[in-house]
Scaffold this active site. Structure first.
Site, PDB file in Angstrom:
ATOM      1  N   LYS A 114       0.820  -1.215   0.000  1.00 54.70           N
ATOM      2  CA  LYS A 114       0.000   0.000   0.000  1.00 54.70           C
ATOM      3  C   LYS A 114       0.852   1.262   0.000  1.00 54.70           C
ATOM      4  CE  LYS A 114      -4.417  -1.556   1.793  1.00 54.70           C
ATOM      5  NZ  LYS A 114      -5.509  -1.331   2.747  1.00 54.70           N
ATOM      6  N   LYS A 197      -3.974 -11.361  -6.452  1.00 54.87           N
ATOM      7  CA  LYS A 197      -5.124 -11.545  -5.563  1.00 54.87           C
ATOM      8  C   LYS A 197      -6.355 -10.794  -6.090  1.00 54.87           C
ATOM      9  CE  LYS A 197      -5.265  -9.280  -1.663  1.00 54.87           C
ATOM     10  NZ  LYS A 197      -5.017  -8.731  -0.323  1.00 54.87           N
ATOM     11  N   LYS A 200     -10.442  -5.448  -4.024  1.00 55.15           N
ATOM     12  CA  LYS A 200     -11.364  -4.322  -4.201  1.00 55.15           C
ATOM     13  C   LYS A 200     -10.711  -3.195  -4.980  1.00 55.15           C
ATOM     14  CE  LYS A 200     -13.588  -4.826   0.344  1.00 55.15           C
ATOM     15  NZ  LYS A 200     -13.514  -4.378   1.738  1.00 55.15           N
TER      16      LYS A 200
HETATM   17  P1  AMP Z   1     -10.740  -6.550   3.324  1.00 49.29           P
HETATM   18  O1  AMP Z   1     -11.441  -6.450   2.022  1.00 49.29           O
HETATM   19  O2  AMP Z   1      -9.276  -6.242   3.193  1.00 49.29           O
HETATM   20  O3  AMP Z   1     -11.400  -5.814   4.426  1.00 49.29           O
HETATM   21  O4  AMP Z   1     -10.757  -8.094   3.704  1.00 49.29           O
HETATM   22  C1  AMP Z   1     -11.796  -8.699   4.423  1.00 49.29           C
HETATM   23  C2  AMP Z   1     -11.559 -10.193   4.542  1.00 49.29           C
HETATM   24  O5  AMP Z   1     -11.594 -10.820   3.256  1.00 49.29           O
HETATM   25  C3  AMP Z   1     -10.213 -10.591   5.173  1.00 49.29           C
HETATM   26  O6  AMP Z   1     -10.395 -11.682   6.044  1.00 49.29           O
HETATM   27  C4  AMP Z   1      -9.385 -10.974   3.986  1.00 49.29           C
HETATM   28  O7  AMP Z   1      -8.381 -11.900   4.313  1.00 49.29           O
HETATM   29  C5  AMP Z   1     -10.418 -11.593   3.071  1.00 49.29           C
HETATM   30  N1  AMP Z   1     -10.016 -11.487   1.658  1.00 49.29           N
HETATM   31  C6  AMP Z   1      -9.813 -10.349   0.944  1.00 49.29           C
HETATM   32  N2  AMP Z   1      -9.450 -10.628  -0.326  1.00 49.29           N
HETATM   33  C7  AMP Z   1      -9.428 -11.988  -0.428  1.00 49.29           C
HETATM   34  C8  AMP Z   1      -9.143 -12.901  -1.499  1.00 49.29           C
HETATM   35  N3  AMP Z   1      -8.822 -12.462  -2.705  1.00 49.29           N
HETATM   36  N4  AMP Z   1      -9.218 -14.227  -1.236  1.00 49.29           N
HETATM   37  C9  AMP Z   1      -9.560 -14.673  -0.001  1.00 49.29           C
HETATM   38  N5  AMP Z   1      -9.848 -13.873   1.040  1.00 49.29           N
HETATM   39  C10 AMP Z   1      -9.783 -12.538   0.839  1.00 49.29           C
END
Ligand code: AMP
Ligand code: TRP
Length: 335
Positions: A114, A197, A200
């Site tokens: 980031k 990965k 978002k």
């Molecule tokens: P965030 O969008 O960063 O708030 O992530 C929320 C949750 O989704 C966390 O537990 C992340 O580890 C999981 N997560 C986000 N992106 C992925 C992905 N591409 N594959 C699996 N888990 C994900």
């Protein structure tokens, strides 16, 4: 055995995608069904580590809460609340920051990604992000933390911070939170590039399936998803070095609650033109009821607000005495 207490959270930034659902949210729903105490936070304080528009943040927080509930989190059984509504998170974060090492924070891969090359101007909040995450977990003495693979490093740091505290003050105050990285899809990859990965923040919407995508969009994105010219293999070993192919098989397996080898037993040798429409159909079957429930819920923001307010009250009742106990151990003045 001590009772399990499960804690996890997601940031109110943009839409949730299939990675968030399969890597985290779906597992939370399964864990809740097992009857353990569950606390699910919308981590808005984490969201502001990068600039957010003030007139959108509260609504984004409601949307994530709606997604939790639509996916199957029951506000009667689990606590759902916004992080910023419980002061203990920020307060405990400060205390833990005093025992967190800069060198370790610098090695966090999410920070490096980031911050990019711009390390001079990067905000302190982005740097301290994992300390706030440790505070989120430890403020509840949570024992289990279900997350996707990308959060493993942050959790290891939370465990270290907990044991630094315990060692420094010679107490058994904070438990060691266990990461729960569950299911086949712990790291869902971009549909456009199986080595990246699903995220978002990817500028291409075709790279991800959003929880708000309709059936047509889901089908179109899967149709265009990256694969290779060979048909589906018959064994999991043969998915190695075939990142795009592996990703689609993983998504299918995870949605169906089956193993990848089981899926390959059924589809091994088939062309993608057979597999992709099947995958699209089951993705739609799983996601469209969630999308529908989400929009029903969002039509009644007052209901969501009530759930968040109740949740914040319940969370505060747990976190406040743990914070006070932590301050007592550290020797702070009290009346
Ligand atoms: P965030 O969008 O960063 O708030 O992530 C929320 C949750 O989704 C966390 O537990 C992340 O580890 C999981 N997560 C986000 N992106 C992925 C992905 N591409 N594959 C699996 N888990 C994900
Ligand atoms: N950092 C996590 C993510 O981006 C979200 C998060 C914040 C979290 N605090 C947490 C997850 C505490 C689990 C426990 O996905």
């Amino acid at each position: 055995m001590t009772k399990k207490r499960i804690f996890s959270g997601m940031q109110p930034t943009n839409n949730l995608h299939l990675g968030n659902y399969l890597g985290a949210l779906k597992n939370w729903v399964d864990l809740q069904k097992q009857g353990d105490e569950c606390i699910f936070c919308v981590v808005d304080l984490h969201a502001v580590t990068v600039p957010q528009e003030p007139d959108k943040l509260a609504q984004a927080t409601r949307e994530i809460a709606a997604a939790y509930i639509a996916a199957g989190i029951d506000p009667e059984k689990a606590i759902i609340f916004p992080q910023s509504a419980v002061a203990a998170h920020s307060q405990l974060m400060w205390l833990l920051a005093t025992m967190s090492q800069m060198g370790k924070l610098e090695r966090m891969t999410q920070f490096k990604d980031k911050a990019g090359k711009n390390t001079e101007r990067v905000g302190l909040g982005l740097f301290a992000y994992p300390v706030l995450m440790a505070a989120d977990i430890l403020a509840y003495k949570a024992t289990h933390v279900p997350v996707g693979e990308d959060q493993k490093q942050h959790l290891e740091l939370a465990r270290e911070i907990a044991s630094t505290f315990n060692t420094r003050y010679k107490v058994e105050h904070f438990p060691q939170p266990e990461p729960q990285i569950l299911g086949e899809a712990t790291r869902v990859m971009s549909l456009k590039d199986g080595t990246k990965k699903m995220s978002k923040s990817d500028e291409s919407d075709l790279s991800r399936i959003n929880l708000t995508d309709d059936a047509e969009k889901i089908a179109a994105k899967i149709k265009r998803a990256q694969t290779d010219s060979a048909p589906l293999p018959i064994s999991v070993e043969e998915l190695k070095d075939r990142a795009g192919a592996d990703n689609l098989v993983t998504i299918y397996a995870s949605l169906m609650g089956r193993s990848k080898s089981d899926v390959l037993k059924e589809f091994g040798g088939q062309p993608w033109s057979v597999f992709k429409p099947e995958l699209a159909e089951i993705a739609v079957r799983h996601l469209s009821p969630i999308t529908e429930r989400m929009s029903d819920l969002l039509a009644h923001p007052d209901k969501i607000d009530r759930i968040l307010k109740d949740g914040a009250e319940q969370a505060d009742i747990i976190a406040r005495p743990i914070l006070r106990e932590t301050m007592d151990i550290m020797g702070f003045w009290r009346a």
